[in-house]
Design an enzyme around this catalytic site. Structure first.
Site, PDB file in Angstrom:
ATOM      1  N   ARG A 186       1.048  -1.442   0.007  1.00  0.00           N
ATOM      2  CA  ARG A 186       0.438  -0.318   0.084  1.00  0.00           C
ATOM      3  C   ARG A 186       1.091   1.522  -0.050  1.00  0.00           C
ATOM      4  NH1 ARG A 186      -1.077   1.914   5.641  1.00  0.00           N
ATOM      5  NH2 ARG A 186      -2.808   2.645   5.287  1.00  0.00           N
ATOM      6  N   ASP A 232      12.697   4.303   6.814  1.00  0.00           N
ATOM      7  CA  ASP A 232      12.351   2.830   6.069  1.00  0.00           C
ATOM      8  C   ASP A 232      13.564   3.072   5.010  1.00  0.00           C
ATOM      9  OD1 ASP A 232       9.374   1.922   5.639  1.00  0.00           O
ATOM     10  OD2 ASP A 232      10.045   3.719   7.094  1.00  0.00           O
ATOM     11  N   SER A 255       8.203  14.618  10.813  1.00  0.00           N
ATOM     12  CA  SER A 255      10.139  14.040  10.269  1.00  0.00           C
ATOM     13  C   SER A 255       9.777  12.318  10.336  1.00  0.00           C
ATOM     14  CB  SER A 255      10.567  14.558  10.842  1.00  0.00           C
ATOM     15  OG  SER A 255      11.734  13.873  10.241  1.00  0.00           O
ATOM     16  N   ARG A 306      -5.384  11.673  11.166  1.00  0.00           N
ATOM     17  CA  ARG A 306      -4.103  11.820  10.171  1.00  0.00           C
ATOM     18  C   ARG A 306      -5.675  11.375   9.342  1.00  0.00           C
ATOM     19  NH1 ARG A 306      -1.554   6.107  11.887  1.00  0.00           N
ATOM     20  NH2 ARG A 306      -3.470   6.263  13.073  1.00  0.00           N
ATOM     21  N   ASP A 307      -4.775  11.591   8.348  1.00  0.00           N
ATOM     22  CA  ASP A 307      -5.586  11.700   6.749  1.00  0.00           C
ATOM     23  C   ASP A 307      -5.440  10.776   5.990  1.00  0.00           C
ATOM     24  OD1 ASP A 307      -5.184  14.491   6.743  1.00  0.00           O
ATOM     25  OD2 ASP A 307      -5.644  14.687   4.316  1.00  0.00           O
ATOM     26  N   GLU A 308      -4.175   9.227   6.521  1.00  0.00           N
ATOM     27  CA  GLU A 308      -3.894   8.462   5.941  1.00  0.00           C
ATOM     28  C   GLU A 308      -4.959   7.390   6.473  1.00  0.00           C
ATOM     29  OE1 GLU A 308      -0.831   9.007   8.071  1.00  0.00           O
ATOM     30  OE2 GLU A 308      -2.072  10.770   7.247  1.00  0.00           O
ATOM     31  N   GLY A 340       7.635   5.920  14.173  1.00  0.00           N
ATOM     32  CA  GLY A 340       8.309   4.636  13.163  1.00  0.00           C
ATOM     33  C   GLY A 340       7.656   3.493  13.861  1.00  0.00           C
ATOM     34  N   ASP A 372       4.612   2.901  14.963  1.00  0.00           N
ATOM     35  CA  ASP A 372       3.368   3.229  15.134  1.00  0.00           C
ATOM     36  C   ASP A 372       2.638   1.748  14.702  1.00  0.00           C
ATOM     37  OD1 ASP A 372       4.358   3.141  12.596  1.00  0.00           O
ATOM     38  OD2 ASP A 372       2.841   4.128  11.896  1.00  0.00           O
ATOM     39  N   GLU A 413       6.729  -7.200   5.495  1.00  0.00           N
ATOM     40  CA  GLU A 413       7.625  -6.429   6.321  1.00  0.00           C
ATOM     41  C   GLU A 413       7.687  -6.593   7.896  1.00  0.00           C
ATOM     42  OE1 GLU A 413       4.688  -2.393   7.247  1.00  0.00           O
ATOM     43  OE2 GLU A 413       2.982  -3.948   7.423  1.00  0.00           O
ATOM     44  N   GLU A 431      -2.696  -0.981  11.654  1.00  0.00           N
ATOM     45  CA  GLU A 431      -3.880  -0.522  11.223  1.00  0.00           C
ATOM     46  C   GLU A 431      -4.689  -0.795  10.272  1.00  0.00           C
ATOM     47  OE1 GLU A 431      -4.014   4.066  13.243  1.00  0.00           O
ATOM     48  OE2 GLU A 431      -2.704   3.538  12.218  1.00  0.00           O
TER      49      GLU A 431
END
Length: 549
Positions: A168, A176, A222, A292-294, A324, A326, A509, A525
């Site tokens: 995604r 990353d 950031s 958050r938008d996402e 990082g 999350d 991942e 999520e």
């Protein structure tokens, strides 16, 4: 492995009274002002213009309508859609037709937006390929070009090619990318390393920092500051000389330390906290306090269950994304509830270790350039930070680094983040030896090291193992002479990744590494993602050091 539970605390302990930005935030972006005057776009010759408007700011009630009705299973889908026409015209059309009896939101979106493509999903791996061959053949699949940018999309145009994680994630991510670069260097892809070096330097020049990723909705935060580590890698691999990045490193440092000079004791501003003894340490932060938008719907639902002002919860969720990690028990008051998140109240050990590395890098490069005053200044800053970390974040009783809860003035949880001071050379040998014993007893498994020892359902907790944590642990312990532990982690991790690859012919991942056969990691999520940038990078580097598993 001991199963541990965390106890919730009363709401009386959770008040915020000294954070300068909780009552008034001069950095908060005002939606009405942004609609009237969009930022001037950053121009890259030959490419469509980017601007800084997020989809939530640009589409207003249309954005909320789409996200609140869960039109797409993944909340990131709509923010990543690109408009087929001027966004203002789309919003005007929506306002005209939304109350019509036959209005169909899905049809409206499909008629006015291009849905994001997942190019890597079209790739079919060759089961005959070795793990090394598979990774080397994935780099072109995960590469995006500047001309891929579409006008008015949330994607921020970059001047050079870049690598995306996969799945995604169709944009590059800050921290990353460092671990991905390790593999690119091992694969001999200096061409892509140079491109990514130029891209990150360009972002610092244009935005004053490296955003979480190259999306407009990531500009307000950031990620772990690893640009100094990137510069070191560029120098070691002969890609770019470190001297050319001194100004960029100073700019990044200024971003993380903004407002430090004006803080009184026990006060915080943005990323900086003035400790009771006057020392300065840092925390994760996001300049916005909106969903958050996402992950808009997820954030709204989390805030509903928190019992706190929603803007505080949104800020902590955003700061958690900036970390990082999350999400993780590291940021939670009650490990079973994401709604108890308090990211901005913690002084993280990994962040302060990365900033120690940044200060040291500025000092070292300044010395190379003959800038003695700057060298002395930043050597002192690095020394002061190490002393503060040892005072507040080193647990001498248990022999490990831990995050620090600066609101409650007490140490927080132990996690694999404690190995970052070793990776950047901030620990002494006694600390490294004692930490090795703790990691062996609490985090090490036959599959690698877990993120934490706590089972919460969050993805940066037990039972999951992540590639960047393995790499920093391997190299960190070896740096301090513990080759046995470093090699054990390396072999365990290579065995984990290779076992999964032999069955499924892909890298993912994160991995479930707590007991039994390694398998897909859970939590988070969104569904598990394959590809996967930093896993590829770390494994490719380890294959170069240890050979095929």
């Amino acid at each position: 492995m001991l199963h541990q539970k965390l106890n919730p605390t009363s709401s009386e302990d959770l008040t915020i009274d000294v954070d300068l930005l909780y009552e008034t935030d001069p950095c908060e972006l005002k939606l009405d002002e942004m609609i009237e005057a969009e930022p001037e776009p950053e121009m890259i010759e030959g490419l469509p213009a980017s601007d800084a408007l997020t989809p939530a700011d640009r589409y207003l009630e249309l954005f909320e309508h789409v996200q609140s009705t869960k039109l797409f299973p993944d909340s990131k889908t709509f923010p990543d859609c690109a408009p087929k026409m001027d966004p203002l015209d789309i919003l005007i059309r929506y306002r005209k037709v939304r109350r019509h009896r036959d209005f169909d939101l899905r049809r409206f979106v499909e008629n006015h937006f291009w849905l994001p493509e997942t190019l890597s999903s079209e790739y079919v791996s060759n089961p005959e390929n070795s793990l090394k061959e598979h990774i080397d053949q994935l780099w072109p699949i995960l590469t995006r070009e500047p001309q891929d940018h579409i006008p008015w999309s949330s994607l921020l145009a970059l001047p050079q090619s870049y690598i995306v994680p996969g799945g995604r994630f169709s944009e590059t991510y800050y921290w990353d990318s460092y671990f991905t670069m390790l593999g690119l260097a091992e694969s001999g892809r200096e061409d892509l390393l140079k491109c990514m070096a130029d891209n990150f330097a360009w972002m610092i020049e244009n935005y004053g920092h490296i955003p979480n990723g190259n999306r407009t909705y990531y500009l307000s935060r950031s990620q772990p500051p690893v640009f100094a580590l990137m510069v070191e890698l560029f120098e070691e691999d002969g890609v770019r000389g470190a001297r050319r990045y001194l100004d960029h490193l100073k700019m990044e440092y200024a971003f993380w330390m903004d407002g430090a000079e004006s803080l009184a004791l026990n006060q915080a501003y943005r990323h900086v906290v003035r400790m009771p003894d006057g020392s300065l340490l840092n925390r994760y932060w996001d300049d916005r306090d909106t969903p958050r938008d996402e992950s808009w719907l997820e954030d709204v639902e989390t805030a509903k269950h928190s019992g706190r002002p929603p803007n505080e919860v949104y800020r902590d969720l955003r700061a958690g994304a900036a970390s990082g990690w999350d999400y993780s028990s590291r940021w939670l008051r009650d490990a079973g509830r994401l709604a108890s998140i308090r990211t901005t109240q913690f002084i993280p050990i990994d962040l302060n270790a990365f900033l120690y590395k940044l200060e040291s890098a500025i000092a070292n490069i300044s010395a190379l350039k003959g800038e003695r005053d700057t060298e002395a200044l930043f050597r002192q800053k690095a020394s002061d930070r190490r002393a503060a970390v040892n005072h507040y974040l080193w647990d001498d009783e248990n022999g490990c680094y831990r995050d620090y809860d600066w609101r409650r003035e007490e140490m927080a949880l132990f996690s694999a983040a404690s190995i970052v001071p070793l990776y950047v050379g901030m620990a002494n040998h006694e600390q490294a030896d004692r930490l090795a014993n703790v990691v062996r007893s609490r985090l090490l498994t036959p599959g690698g090291i877990m993120a934490t020892e706590y089972e919460t359902g969050e993805q940066w907790d037990k039972p999951n193992g992540w590639a960047p944590l393995q790499w920093m642990a391997i190299q960190g312990f070896k740096l301090y002479g513990d080759d046995m532990l470093g090699d054990e982690i390396a072999h365990n991790w290579l065995k984990t990744v290779n076992h999964f690859y032999q069955e499924h012919h892909k890298l993912i991942e994160k991995y479930h590494i707590s007991g039994g056969t390694p398998r897909e990691g859970g939590g988070g999520e969104y569904p598990l993602q394959d590809g996967f940038g930093w896993t590829n990078g770390v494994v490719r580097r380890l294959i170069g050091l240890y050979g095929e598993p």
